[in-house]
Design an enzyme around this catalytic site. Structure first.
Site, PDB file in Angstrom:
ATOM      1  N   ARG A   3       0.877  -1.177   0.000  1.00  0.00           N
ATOM      2  CA  ARG A   3       0.000   0.000   0.000  1.00  0.00           C
ATOM      3  C   ARG A   3       0.907   1.216   0.000  1.00  0.00           C
ATOM      4  O   ARG A   3       1.696   1.407   0.912  1.00  0.00           O
ATOM      5  CB  ARG A   3      -0.922   0.001   1.223  1.00  0.00           C
ATOM      6  CG  ARG A   3      -1.576   1.350   1.459  1.00  0.00           C
ATOM      7  CD  ARG A   3      -2.674   1.318   2.482  1.00  0.00           C
ATOM      8  NE  ARG A   3      -3.847   0.640   1.974  1.00  0.00           N
ATOM      9  CZ  ARG A   3      -5.065   0.753   2.512  1.00  0.00           C
ATOM     10  NH1 ARG A   3      -5.260   1.499   3.585  1.00  0.00           N
ATOM     11  NH2 ARG A   3      -6.088   0.102   1.996  1.00  0.00           N
ATOM     12  N   HIS A  51      -7.531   0.835  -6.300  1.00  0.00           N
ATOM     13  CA  HIS A  51      -7.751   0.017  -5.094  1.00  0.00           C
ATOM     14  C   HIS A  51      -8.471  -1.282  -5.523  1.00  0.00           C
ATOM     15  O   HIS A  51      -9.632  -1.505  -5.194  1.00  0.00           O
ATOM     16  CB  HIS A  51      -8.579   0.797  -4.069  1.00  0.00           C
ATOM     17  CG  HIS A  51      -8.536   0.238  -2.680  1.00  0.00           C
ATOM     18  ND1 HIS A  51      -7.801  -0.883  -2.346  1.00  0.00           N
ATOM     19  CD2 HIS A  51      -9.148   0.649  -1.537  1.00  0.00           C
ATOM     20  CE1 HIS A  51      -7.968  -1.127  -1.051  1.00  0.00           C
ATOM     21  NE2 HIS A  51      -8.772  -0.223  -0.542  1.00  0.00           N
ATOM     22  N   GLN A 109     -10.205  -3.940  -3.054  1.00  0.00           N
ATOM     23  CA  GLN A 109     -11.471  -3.438  -2.503  1.00  0.00           C
ATOM     24  C   GLN A 109     -12.613  -3.681  -3.494  1.00  0.00           C
ATOM     25  O   GLN A 109     -13.706  -4.099  -3.119  1.00  0.00           O
ATOM     26  CB  GLN A 109     -11.344  -1.938  -2.210  1.00  0.00           C
ATOM     27  CG  GLN A 109     -12.639  -1.288  -1.734  1.00  0.00           C
ATOM     28  CD  GLN A 109     -13.047  -1.746  -0.351  1.00  0.00           C
ATOM     29  OE1 GLN A 109     -12.265  -1.678   0.581  1.00  0.00           O
ATOM     30  NE2 GLN A 109     -14.282  -2.230  -0.204  1.00  0.00           N
ATOM     31  N   ASP A 144     -17.025   7.655  -1.547  1.00  0.00           N
ATOM     32  CA  ASP A 144     -15.764   7.448  -0.835  1.00  0.00           C
ATOM     33  C   ASP A 144     -15.418   8.779  -0.163  1.00  0.00           C
ATOM     34  O   ASP A 144     -16.033   9.809  -0.464  1.00  0.00           O
ATOM     35  CB  ASP A 144     -14.667   7.022  -1.838  1.00  0.00           C
ATOM     36  CG  ASP A 144     -13.358   6.643  -1.153  1.00  0.00           C
ATOM     37  OD1 ASP A 144     -13.364   6.371   0.067  1.00  0.00           O
ATOM     38  OD2 ASP A 144     -12.316   6.616  -1.840  1.00  0.00           O
ATOM     39  N   CYS A 171     -16.235   1.933   0.942  1.00  0.00           N
ATOM     40  CA  CYS A 171     -15.116   1.051   1.290  1.00  0.00           C
ATOM     41  C   CYS A 171     -14.668   1.233   2.736  1.00  0.00           C
ATOM     42  O   CYS A 171     -14.012   0.352   3.289  1.00  0.00           O
ATOM     43  CB  CYS A 171     -13.953   1.253   0.330  1.00  0.00           C
ATOM     44  SG  CYS A 171     -13.108   2.840   0.513  1.00  0.00           S
ATOM     45  N   ARG A 215     -13.828  -8.268   2.064  1.00  0.00           N
ATOM     46  CA  ARG A 215     -12.399  -8.076   1.789  1.00  0.00           C
ATOM     47  C   ARG A 215     -11.653  -9.384   2.068  1.00  0.00           C
ATOM     48  O   ARG A 215     -10.792  -9.809   1.305  1.00  0.00           O
ATOM     49  CB  ARG A 215     -11.802  -6.964   2.671  1.00  0.00           C
ATOM     50  CG  ARG A 215     -12.309  -5.562   2.426  1.00  0.00           C
ATOM     51  CD  ARG A 215     -11.941  -5.049   1.056  1.00  0.00           C
ATOM     52  NE  ARG A 215     -10.500  -5.028   0.819  1.00  0.00           N
ATOM     53  CZ  ARG A 215      -9.667  -4.091   1.241  1.00  0.00           C
ATOM     54  NH1 ARG A 215     -10.118  -3.049   1.912  1.00  0.00           N
ATOM     55  NH2 ARG A 215      -8.370  -4.153   0.976  1.00  0.00           N
TER      56      ARG A 215
HETATM   57  N1  NVA Z   1      -9.800   6.925  -1.249  1.00  0.00           N
HETATM   58  C1  NVA Z   1      -9.428   6.521   0.081  1.00  0.00           C
HETATM   59  C2  NVA Z   1      -9.680   5.047   0.271  1.00  0.00           C
HETATM   60  C3  NVA Z   1      -9.326   4.537   1.647  1.00  0.00           C
HETATM   61  C4  NVA Z   1      -9.505   3.040   1.777  1.00  0.00           C
HETATM   62  C5  NVA Z   1      -7.970   6.855   0.331  1.00  0.00           C
HETATM   63  O1  NVA Z   1      -7.156   6.642  -0.579  1.00  0.00           O
HETATM   64  O2  NVA Z   1      -7.645   7.339   1.417  1.00  0.00           O
HETATM   65  N1   CP Z   2     -11.185   0.083   2.678  1.00  0.00           N
HETATM   66  C1   CP Z   2      -9.908   0.018   3.098  1.00  0.00           C
HETATM   67  O1   CP Z   2      -8.988  -0.214   2.323  1.00  0.00           O
HETATM   68  O2   CP Z   2      -9.729   0.197   4.432  1.00  0.00           O
HETATM   69  P1   CP Z   2      -8.342   0.337   5.206  1.00  0.00           P
HETATM   70  O3   CP Z   2      -7.745   1.661   4.798  1.00  0.00           O
HETATM   71  O4   CP Z   2      -8.739   0.313   6.657  1.00  0.00           O
HETATM   72  O5   CP Z   2      -7.452  -0.797   4.833  1.00  0.00           O
END
Ligand code: NVA
Ligand code: CP
Length: 311
Positions: free
Chosen positions: A107, A134, A137, A230, A270, A298
């Protein structure tokens, strides 16, 4: 039967429709085994390394638990603690880790970093979220939609809010692959990436998925089977929070806008969510919301990905 062994999982556009549907079938099978309490140690002795340069609750825990349930093991590698965070190159990190572990999840911020890691790793690399995509997800989202609606192709999904983020991009790719229509409504300056959109439109021509990008939230949500949003401020964008709150205000998922969706629409997010910003409590905690099924999925979707890439 599609062969996924040894592949990377970087974005949904890298996969054929039949591969995505096969992963979903596998996820259902693994979910059913787990619900029945039947052991399924397909990855006995295998180790997943998980590099995190951003925070996570769901991704970290679901991958770790998933590996355990598959008979393997997962190692949490915070970039604050490994040498990558002190400037060791991505390529050296990829080559070294490949000598120890069977699969890597990362990540991070830049999607190019994930591509670089995959290029130099000799084991499969899974994208656990970048600024651009992502995909794990969205596999969970597709599984959740299938469970609640009984199908994917022909449904209409509506995404409201920040169209230029990882979720909007991966949802668009996923919908296009499975023949689901998707309408994205965002204000000027927040539209999805042009290249990703063009590619999804091309895919949609083959699968029957219609893609609409608009500034008009009412047009986008009209007769939607699935409503998604989101966060307005993604990880790494914290400095823009105030501006984003103002710019995106008209795209909040609330009861008034949802009156234009189908009566039996489902709501996905998500998570983490900000009640009162991108969605009201009435919607996310209300009868249309399936966000906790989505979060659970997930686990099941990722177990399928791990099994098919590694077994
Ligand atoms: N769009 C959000 C998703 C978090 C799971 C981010 O990138 O922070
Ligand atoms: N939806 C998601 O990816 O959550 P986290 O940031 O908690 O992993």
């Amino acid at each position: 039967q599609p062969q996924l062994k040894g592949k990377d999982f970087l974005s949904l556009s890298d996969f054929h429709t039949d591969e995505i549907l096969y992963l979903l079938e596998e996820a259902k099978e693994l979910k059913s085994l787990q619900k029945q309490g039947k052991p399924h140690p397909y990855l006995s002795g295998k180790v997943l390394g998980m590099i995190f340069e951003k925070s996570s609750t769901r991704t970290r825990v679901s991958f770790e638990v998933g590996m355990l349930q598959l008979g393997g093991h997962a190692i949490f590698l915070s970039s604050r603690d490994i040498q990558l965070g002190r400037g060791e190159s991505i390529s050296d990190t990829a080559k070294v880790l490949s000598r120890y572990i069977d699969c890597m999840m990362i990540r991070t911020f830049s999607h190019d970093s994930v591509k670089e890691l995959a290029e130099h790793a000799t084991v499969p690399v899974i994208n656990g979220l970048t600024d651009l995509h992502h995909p794990t997800q969205v596999m969970a989202d597709l599984l959740t939609i299938q469970e609640h609606k009984g199908k994917l192709a022909g449904l209409k999904m509506c995404y409201l809010g920040d169209g230029n983020n990882n979720m909007a991009h991966s949802l668009m790719e996923g919908a296009a692959k499975v023949g689901m229509h998707i309408s994205i409504a965002s204000p000027p300056g927040y539209l999805p990436d042009g290249k990703i959109t063009e590619k999804a439109i091309e895919t949609g021509k083959l699968t029957g998925s219609k893609i609409l990008i608009t500034h008009n939230p009412v047009e986008a949500i009209k007769d939607a089977d699935i409503v998604v949003t989101d966060v307005w401020t993604s990880m790494g964008q914290e400095a823009e929070t105030e501006k984003r709150l103002k710019d995106l205000a008209a795209y909040q998922v609330n009861t008034e806008l949802c009156q234009h969706a189908k009566q039996n629409f489902i709501f996905l997010h998500c998570l983490p969510a900000h009640r009162g910003e991108e969605v009201t409590a009435e919607i996310i905690d209300g009868p249309h919301s399936v966000v906790f099924d989505e979060a659970e999925n997930r686990l099941h979707a990722q177990k399928a990905i791990l099994k098919l890439l590694l077994e």
